[in-house]
Design a protein around this motif. Structure first.
Motif, PDB file in Angstrom:
ATOM      1  N   UNK A 199       0.418  -1.126  -0.019  1.00  0.00           N
ATOM      2  CA  UNK A 199       0.201  -0.429  -0.067  1.00  0.00           C
ATOM      3  C   UNK A 199       0.851   1.735   0.189  1.00  0.00           C
ATOM      4  N   UNK A 200       1.733   1.094   0.720  1.00  0.00           N
ATOM      5  CA  UNK A 200       2.786   2.844   0.822  1.00  0.00           C
ATOM      6  C   UNK A 200       3.402   2.730  -0.466  1.00  0.00           C
ATOM      7  N   UNK A 201       4.022   1.508  -1.406  1.00  0.00           N
ATOM      8  CA  UNK A 201       4.367   1.511  -2.205  1.00  0.00           C
ATOM      9  C   UNK A 201       4.148   2.277  -3.576  1.00  0.00           C
ATOM     10  N   UNK A 202       2.856   2.018  -3.384  1.00  0.00           N
ATOM     11  CA  UNK A 202       1.614   2.792  -4.348  1.00  0.00           C
ATOM     12  C   UNK A 202       1.757   4.805  -4.570  1.00  0.00           C
ATOM     13  N   UNK A 203       1.742   4.585  -3.223  1.00  0.00           N
ATOM     14  CA  UNK A 203       2.275   6.411  -3.092  1.00  0.00           C
ATOM     15  C   UNK A 203       3.290   7.005  -3.107  1.00  0.00           C
ATOM     16  N   UNK A 204       2.947   8.488  -3.387  1.00  0.00           N
ATOM     17  CA  UNK A 204       4.305   9.491  -3.902  1.00  0.00           C
ATOM     18  C   UNK A 204       5.738   9.398  -3.199  1.00  0.00           C
ATOM     19  N   UNK A 205       5.500   9.157  -2.327  1.00  0.00           N
ATOM     20  CA  UNK A 205       6.399   8.541  -0.769  1.00  0.00           C
ATOM     21  C   UNK A 205       8.340   8.595  -1.598  1.00  0.00           C
ATOM     22  N   UNK A 206       8.740   8.914  -0.688  1.00  0.00           N
ATOM     23  CA  UNK A 206      10.228   8.906  -1.373  1.00  0.00           C
ATOM     24  C   UNK A 206      10.856   7.454  -0.364  1.00  0.00           C
ATOM     25  N   UNK A 207      11.007   7.904   0.769  1.00  0.00           N
ATOM     26  CA  UNK A 207      11.935   6.437   2.012  1.00  0.00           C
ATOM     27  C   UNK A 207      10.388   5.959   2.859  1.00  0.00           C
ATOM     28  N   UNK A 208      11.468   4.792   2.715  1.00  0.00           N
ATOM     29  CA  UNK A 208      10.292   3.899   3.534  1.00  0.00           C
ATOM     30  C   UNK A 208      11.578   3.804   4.712  1.00  0.00           C
ATOM     31  N   UNK A 209      10.651   3.681   6.164  1.00  0.00           N
ATOM     32  CA  UNK A 209      11.573   3.147   7.418  1.00  0.00           C
ATOM     33  C   UNK A 209      10.456   1.742   7.459  1.00  0.00           C
ATOM     34  N   UNK A 210      11.420   0.841   8.242  1.00  0.00           N
ATOM     35  CA  UNK A 210      10.771  -0.529   9.164  1.00  0.00           C
ATOM     36  C   UNK A 210      10.255  -0.276  10.200  1.00  0.00           C
ATOM     37  N   UNK A 211       9.119   0.675  10.984  1.00  0.00           N
ATOM     38  CA  UNK A 211       8.764   0.521  12.669  1.00  0.00           C
ATOM     39  C   UNK A 211       8.877  -0.711  12.758  1.00  0.00           C
ATOM     40  N   UNK A 212       8.720   0.463  14.322  1.00  0.00           N
ATOM     41  CA  UNK A 212       8.285  -0.773  15.749  1.00  0.00           C
ATOM     42  C   UNK A 212       9.478  -2.213  15.549  1.00  0.00           C
ATOM     43  N   UNK A 213      10.806  -2.304  15.644  1.00  0.00           N
ATOM     44  CA  UNK A 213      11.419  -3.526  15.298  1.00  0.00           C
ATOM     45  C   UNK A 213      12.476  -3.300  16.865  1.00  0.00           C
ATOM     46  N   UNK A 214      12.150  -2.055  17.411  1.00  0.00           N
ATOM     47  CA  UNK A 214      13.135  -1.985  18.529  1.00  0.00           C
ATOM     48  C   UNK A 214      12.882  -2.797  19.494  1.00  0.00           C
ATOM     49  N   UNK A 215      11.803  -3.158  19.785  1.00  0.00           N
ATOM     50  CA  UNK A 215      11.346  -4.644  21.051  1.00  0.00           C
ATOM     51  C   UNK A 215      12.347  -5.393  20.641  1.00  0.00           C
ATOM     52  N   UNK A 216      12.138  -6.008  19.509  1.00  0.00           N
ATOM     53  CA  UNK A 216      12.631  -6.934  18.625  1.00  0.00           C
ATOM     54  C   UNK A 216      14.272  -7.291  18.834  1.00  0.00           C
ATOM     55  N   UNK A 217      14.569  -5.722  18.599  1.00  0.00           N
ATOM     56  CA  UNK A 217      15.611  -5.786  18.886  1.00  0.00           C
ATOM     57  C   UNK A 217      15.997  -6.342  20.676  1.00  0.00           C
TER      58      UNK A 217
END
Ligand code: GUN
Ligand code: ZN
Length: 655
Positions: free
Chosen positions: A173-191
């Motif tokens: 879905x985000x890939x269809x939007x006219x945005x430039x970068x993609x963070x991957x979020x909410x991974x801090x608890x996993x790390x």
């Protein structure tokens, strides 16, 4: 805005352009606390930093200064700045007083280079219902941000908790939007809880659904221990608050783990800080002073690791680096092993040729993309009816064909004899079974493994032999292999007549062409009468001419693949069906292609979906007229997704 320079596995080095300068990726963005920053991160090598727009917004003094003079003046950094939106505060404190439009407008106002919408960081292991509900808000806000942004580049954060399909859906879905970068979020608890295997799932299910042309940022990842693995999964940006948070606790970061100052007898690296001070010096210092020095070490070693990773990508040995780094912690090793489940995705992005040889570092190496690709391709190669399997660890195998065969075992029945319709293959680690004809092709010749091998590798060979032998009427196996791999063969076999083992040159060039360009390519290129010219020095095949002295193709010494001539390109084009081996360019770029100019990705309208990086390709127009030929710098998905930068390095036009 973003271009790829070099590739290895899913990793890439690239260039990210912002209005305040260029960033070489992979890059580490130190987290700058507005108003509190004491370390000059630029001096230590930061090309880009990240700060928090919400913290600035909430503090009257900071807000005023940023509004009047801009965020660059506020934090005293004149390069590219990324700002986060306050989502993290939302996840920590449950509530914030800013709306999504407000935070976008504020980031515009303070002149950030890259801004972030107000995503909802859904933590791991919530109910699916919660993850879905919050994800819809994250996506809606990403869409809404587009209405308020004017100048800034936009981050749209991938969420979805630990539900892989939700991560993929969000990325789509985000890939269809006219945005430039993609963070991957909410991974801090996993790390934080060493859940690296889950991290692999989260990153891979996101990355494989994000547009290849946009940088990906592993949000909150600041420990150098995981940089190599994350880059190999396609992450381009990291941010580090770890350098200061760990320093606060007297902890030293390193790619092989963390050191506590109280346990240090020696300084852990050779950065400026580690050379200048001893552990005792630091222990006897005031906390404040010590913290800054440890933080400086932490940044030094983190930037050093990023440089090592960039060099590994350029050299083509990123996976060797990952295999070393993942020995830092058993949970990391487990995660690396888990990554093998994504080999089908990784293989598509891995270049066909690298400057470095493949190094076997343990059983995990058997699951690398190069091995997976090779065995898939081997399976599709044209087959003879009989197979002779020989052992060898000396390369190139064809140079070491035995003069006399020892004890042999035999499976199946055949009416044929001697070397009639007989395929010779060599057994070796890690590629398993290598046909005599392919023994110079990268990486079948360009690899190193221990001569004394491990049980997993033996099991791998045994299974492979059992599998491959099913495709032949008759299989003859060298005696020592029967014992070494416990094949359980009982029927001893003797050739009725003396076997002359030798490599047939026509077979060799045909096989390499079929392997490289697809079934039928060998016949397309080499059906006529040929003149095969070998190197005087090495005796290896170099050039293939037709009988009118037209060059058809050259076998490259470094990787054993063919580089076509104009005649070769014409032959391949006339016999291989569309869209095989083709890159289709639009009308505008046709004259440039004909002149032999390189092809930019934005001019490509279609291509063979099987193209990998470093592949020899035909360049055609919409009517499938051959214009030129060259080497791909990207894979098919990347070629079609990128709108800037080169896609094909043209070798020759004017066909
Ligand atoms: N920082 C660390 N994790 C996150 C996240 O999921 N979203 C945002 N916006 N910032 C973060
Ligand atoms: Zn140091």
């Amino acid at each position: 805005m973003f271009q790829i320079k070099n590739k290895d596995s899913l990793g890439r080095t690239g260039i990210l352009k912002t209005k305040n300068g260029i960033v070489k990726t992979p890059a580490l963005m130190p987290v700058i606390h507005p108003g509190k920053q004491k370390i000059n991160v630029k001096k230590l090598g930061a090309e880009i930093v990240i700060t928090n727009a919400y913290i600035i917004y909430k503090n009257e003094e900071l807000r005023e200064k940023a509004s009047l003079e801009g965020v660059h003046k506020l934090i005293n950094f004149d390069g590219p700045i990324m700002t986060d939106s306050g989502s993290f505060q939302l996840s920590e404190y449950g509530d914030i007083d800013i709306t999504n439009p407000e935070v976008i407008e504020f980031q515009e106002l303070i002149g950030t280079d890259i801004g972030t919408s107000l995503d909802i960081p859904t933590p791991p292991n919530v109910t699916r219902n919660q993850a879905e509900k919050e994800l819809e808000i994250t996506i809606e806000r990403a869409q809404e941000s587009l209405k308020y942004r004017k100048e800034i580049l936009l981050n749209s954060v991938v969420q979805g908790s630990t539900f892989n399909d939700l991560r993929s859906y969000c990325a789509d879905e985000l890939g269809k939007l006219d945005v430039e970068l993609h963070p991957i979020g909410a991974v801090v608890p996993l790390m934080e809880s060493y859940r690296y295997t889950d991290l692999v799932d989260v990153v891979m299910s996101s990355v494989t659904h994000l547009p290849d042309s946009r940088p990906r940022h592993l949000m909150g990842a600041g420990h150098p221990m995981i940089f190599a693995l994350a880059v190999a999964m396609g992450c381009d940006l990291f941010d580090s608050a770890a350098y200061i948070l760990y320093a606060e606790d007297d902890r030293f970061l390193s790619p092989s783990g963390t050191y506590k100052l109280e346990n240090l007898q020696e300084m852990p690296c050779s950065c400026e800080i580690c050379c200048k001070y001893t552990p005792d010096d630091l222990r006897s210092m005031e906390k404040k002073e010590r913290k800054l020095l440890i933080a400086e070490h932490n940044l030094n070693i983190s930037f050093a690791e990023i440089r090592i990773i960039k060099q590994a990508i350029a050299d083509g040995n990123l996976m060797e680096l990952v295999e070393q780094r993942c020995r830092a912690h058993p949970r990391l090793l487990e995660a690396y092993r888990h990554l093998a489940n994504y080999v089908d995705d990784i293989e598509k992005y891995d270049p066909l040729y690298k400057k470095s040889a493949f190094f076997y570092s343990g059983p995990e190496s058997l699951k690398r993309a190069e091995v997976y690709r090779y065995l898939n391709k081997l399976d599709k190669m044209p087959k003879k009816s009989r197979l002779l399997i020989l052992s060898s660890s000396r390369k190139p195998y064809s140079t070491y064909l035995p003069e006399k065969l020892g004890k042999l075992y035999h499976i199946g029945t055949s009416t044929k004899s001697g070397d009639e319709d007989l395929q010779i293959m060599f057994v070796d680690i890690p590629f398993g079974l290598i046909p005599l004809e392919l023994d110079e092709v990268y990486p079948l010749a360009q690899n190193e493994s221990p001569v004394i091998t491990d049980e997993t590798a033996c099991e791998f060979i045994k299974n492979l032999i059992e599998q491959v032998t099913e495709d032949y009427e008759e299989v003859i196996i060298e005696g020592n292999l029967n014992e070494k791999f416990d094949l359980g063969l009982y029927c001893e076999y003797e050739f009725k007549e003396e076997l002359k083992l030798k490599l047939d040159e026509k077979d060799k060039i045909t096989s390499v062409a079929d392997y490289q360009f697809g079934k039928g390519a060998g016949a397309a290129l080499f059906e006529s009468k040929l003149d095969i010219v070998k190197s005087k020095k090495t005796g290896k095949i170099r050039h293939v001419y037709d009988d009118a002295e037209n060059l058809i193709a050259t076998m490259r010494a470094s990787d054993g693949f063919f580089v076509l001539s104009k005649e070769g390109a014409r032959r391949l084009h006339s016999r291989m069906e569309y869209p095989q081996n083709r890159v289709v360019v639009n009308q505008d770029s046709e004259p440039f292609a004909r002149e032999g100019k390189s092809i930019f990705a934005k001019f490509v309208i279609d291509c063979d979906r099987n193209i990998r990086a470093s592949e020899e390709v035909l360049i055609v127009n919409e009517n499938d007229e051959l214009l030129a030929f060259g080497k791909s710098l990207l894979n098919s998905a990347e070629i079609l997704d990128f709108k800037v930068g080169q896609a094909i390095k043209t070798r020759k036009g004017g066909i």
